[in-house]
Motif scaffolding. Structure first.
Motif, PDB file in Angstrom:
ATOM      1  N   TYR A   1     -57.709 -35.506 -27.205  1.00  0.00           N
ATOM      2  CA  TYR A   1     -58.283 -34.329 -27.862  1.00  0.00           C
ATOM      3  C   TYR A   1     -59.789 -34.206 -27.685  1.00  0.00           C
ATOM      4  CZ  TYR A   1     -53.749 -34.508 -30.115  1.00  0.00           C
ATOM      5  OH  TYR A   1     -52.389 -34.547 -30.349  1.00  0.00           O
ATOM      6  N   ILE A   2     -60.416 -35.247 -27.146  1.00  0.00           N
ATOM      7  CA  ILE A   2     -61.873 -35.251 -26.964  1.00  0.00           C
ATOM      8  C   ILE A   2     -62.178 -35.743 -25.560  1.00  0.00           C
ATOM      9  CG2 ILE A   2     -64.058 -36.204 -27.764  1.00  0.00           C
ATOM     10  CD1 ILE A   2     -62.802 -36.515 -30.536  1.00  0.00           C
TER      11      ILE A   2
ATOM     12  N   LEU B   1     -58.304 -30.550 -40.538  1.00  0.00           N
ATOM     13  CA  LEU B   1     -58.700 -31.390 -39.415  1.00  0.00           C
ATOM     14  C   LEU B   1     -57.651 -32.467 -39.164  1.00  0.00           C
ATOM     15  CD1 LEU B   1     -62.524 -31.822 -40.139  1.00  0.00           C
ATOM     16  CD2 LEU B   1     -61.391 -30.156 -38.657  1.00  0.00           C
TER      17      LEU B   1
ATOM     18  N   GLY C   1     -62.848 -32.468 -31.320  1.00  0.00           N
ATOM     19  CA  GLY C   1     -61.407 -32.658 -31.218  1.00  0.00           C
ATOM     20  C   GLY C   1     -60.604 -31.813 -32.191  1.00  0.00           C
ATOM     21  N   ALA C   2     -61.228 -30.787 -32.766  1.00  0.00           N
ATOM     22  CA  ALA C   2     -60.547 -29.973 -33.773  1.00  0.00           C
ATOM     23  C   ALA C   2     -59.862 -28.775 -33.133  1.00  0.00           C
ATOM     24  CB  ALA C   2     -61.535 -29.492 -34.829  1.00  0.00           C
ATOM     25  N   ARG C   3     -58.878 -28.258 -33.850  1.00  0.00           N
ATOM     26  CA  ARG C   3     -58.243 -26.991 -33.519  1.00  0.00           C
ATOM     27  C   ARG C   3     -58.296 -26.067 -34.729  1.00  0.00           C
ATOM     28  NH1 ARG C   3     -52.909 -24.889 -34.184  1.00  0.00           N
ATOM     29  NH2 ARG C   3     -52.449 -23.223 -32.669  1.00  0.00           N
TER      30      ARG C   3
ATOM     31  N   VAL D   1     -68.161 -31.383 -35.314  1.00  0.00           N
ATOM     32  CA  VAL D   1     -66.742 -31.687 -35.428  1.00  0.00           C
ATOM     33  C   VAL D   1     -66.123 -31.618 -34.033  1.00  0.00           C
ATOM     34  CG1 VAL D   1     -64.554 -31.025 -36.480  1.00  0.00           C
ATOM     35  CG2 VAL D   1     -66.688 -30.764 -37.773  1.00  0.00           C
TER      36      VAL D   1
ATOM     37  N   THR E   1     -59.487 -35.949 -34.942  1.00  0.00           N
ATOM     38  CA  THR E   1     -60.818 -35.345 -35.044  1.00  0.00           C
ATOM     39  C   THR E   1     -61.871 -36.421 -35.300  1.00  0.00           C
ATOM     40  OG1 THR E   1     -59.833 -33.345 -35.972  1.00  0.00           O
ATOM     41  CG2 THR E   1     -62.200 -33.627 -36.257  1.00  0.00           C
ATOM     42  N   GLN E   2     -63.036 -36.254 -34.699  1.00  0.00           N
ATOM     43  CA  GLN E   2     -64.165 -37.142 -34.961  1.00  0.00           C
ATOM     44  C   GLN E   2     -65.347 -36.305 -35.438  1.00  0.00           C
ATOM     45  OE1 GLN E   2     -64.952 -40.056 -31.779  1.00  0.00           O
ATOM     46  NE2 GLN E   2     -62.858 -39.752 -31.038  1.00  0.00           N
ATOM     47  N   ILE E   3     -66.124 -36.858 -36.357  1.00  0.00           N
ATOM     48  CA  ILE E   3     -67.267 -36.155 -36.929  1.00  0.00           C
ATOM     49  C   ILE E   3     -68.530 -36.974 -36.680  1.00  0.00           C
ATOM     50  CG2 ILE E   3     -68.334 -35.328 -39.070  1.00  0.00           C
ATOM     51  CD1 ILE E   3     -65.520 -34.754 -40.116  1.00  0.00           C
TER      52      ILE E   3
ATOM     53  N   LEU F   1     -59.905 -25.621 -38.343  1.00  0.00           N
ATOM     54  CA  LEU F   1     -61.035 -26.166 -39.086  1.00  0.00           C
ATOM     55  C   LEU F   1     -60.710 -26.447 -40.547  1.00  0.00           C
ATOM     56  CD1 LEU F   1     -64.001 -24.095 -37.617  1.00  0.00           C
ATOM     57  CD2 LEU F   1     -63.135 -26.335 -36.910  1.00  0.00           C
TER      58      LEU F   1
END
Length: 298
Positions: free
Chosen positions: A165-166, A124, A117-119, A115, A128-130, A121
């Protein structure tokens, strides 16, 4: 011993299409290379601290955009996942982490997810990218008994898209002198107290000090257990430390000249959490720099 389980920038090219009426075709121009170690949303991640990592505080969105939550499924359907370890984005396809996160896992890691780009959990955000893991490379000389050479790389099933974020982390240069690095941080979703069984929901951060290896290896500290490829970071009196669930996550320091952040260590092990004279022990990213670059450029 308590094990804390629970970059290379990429040049991206853009094509500029000529939509004018002129028939001439403009040559393709390369976009500026992505700079590692940047936080587009935040210059000072501690400028508006919330309130734990043990002894830390809530990180603001985008504070550490190279942080990865490595998660394993809680059911056969893969609908629910639990945070297990941390990791660091080094480029669009690879994540750096600790080898000990995969002890006794076999090939089950292929069902895990990354996961990015998360803050928080449990919630999300849209940025966010998975990704799935399609390949794991552990150091050939990793020793699960002593945690020597505790480093691993994970290849993602498809490239990530960098955003606010990433972002990719910087790795230390070969000639970096760590004694000159005075502003260092740790971050992760690990437990926030040694007797807690639950990882943090919101990303935690804390500032730590690098501790000289000679002192860290002295009789009243780790008594010779620290190897040449290890770094120690924390506080002599304890109180702030990485803990279970922070394994594989980064030890980061600001470069004085450029003010960018470099990941100089990978969270490996320690005695207890936030105990006096028992700081966190990290695999030195500098010691494994050639190994890392060789593996991600195959």
């Amino acid at each position: 011993m308590r094990v804390k389980t629970f970059l290379v920038a990429i040049l991206v090219f853009s094509v500029l299409n000529d939509v004018s009426a002129r028939p001439a075709i403009r040559p393709l121009r390369a976009a500026a290379p992505i700079v590692c170690g940047r936080r587009p949303l935040l210059e000072d991640p501690f400028s508006a601290a919330g309130s734990r990592i043990v002894g830390g505080n809530d990180a603001l969105p985008g504070s550490w955009p190279w942080l990865v939550s490595i998660q394993q499924p809680l059911d056969y359907e893969g609908r629910d996942f639990a945070h297990t370890c941390g990791g660091t984005i080094v480029n669009q396809q690879w994540v750096l982490t600790a080898a000990h996160c995969f002890k006794g896992v076999g090939s089950d890691y292929l069902e895990w997810r990354l996961v990015l780009g998360a803050r928080q959990l449990s919630n999300l955000a849209s940025g966010t990218q998975i990704r799935k893991i399609i390949r794991k490379i552990e150091h050939e000389k990793y020793n699960p008994d002593t945690e020597e050479n505790d480093i691993a790389l994970l290849r993602m099933d498809r490239p990530v898209t960098f955003s606010n974020y990433i972002q990719p982390a910087c790795l230390p240069q070969k000639d970096t002198v760590f004694n000159h690095l005075s502003e260092c941080y740790i971050a992760g979703w690990g437990v926030t107290s040694e007797d807690s069984g639950e990882p943090a929901d919101v990303l935690q951060q804390a500032q730590v000090h690098l501790i000289e290896t000679k002192k860290c290896n002295s009789t009243s500290w780790y008594n010779g257990a620290i190897r040449n490829h290890n770094l120690c970071a924390g506080h002599e009196k304890g109180g702030i430390d990485s803990c279970q669930g922070d394994s594989g996550g980064p030890l980061m320091c600001r470069r004085p000249q450029t003010k960018t952040i470099a990941v100089i260590g990978i969270t490996s092990w320690g005695w207890g959490c936030a105990q006096a004279k028992s700081p966190g022990v990290y695999s030195s990213a500098q010691s494994f720099l050639d190994w890392t670059i060789a593996k991600i450029t195959i």
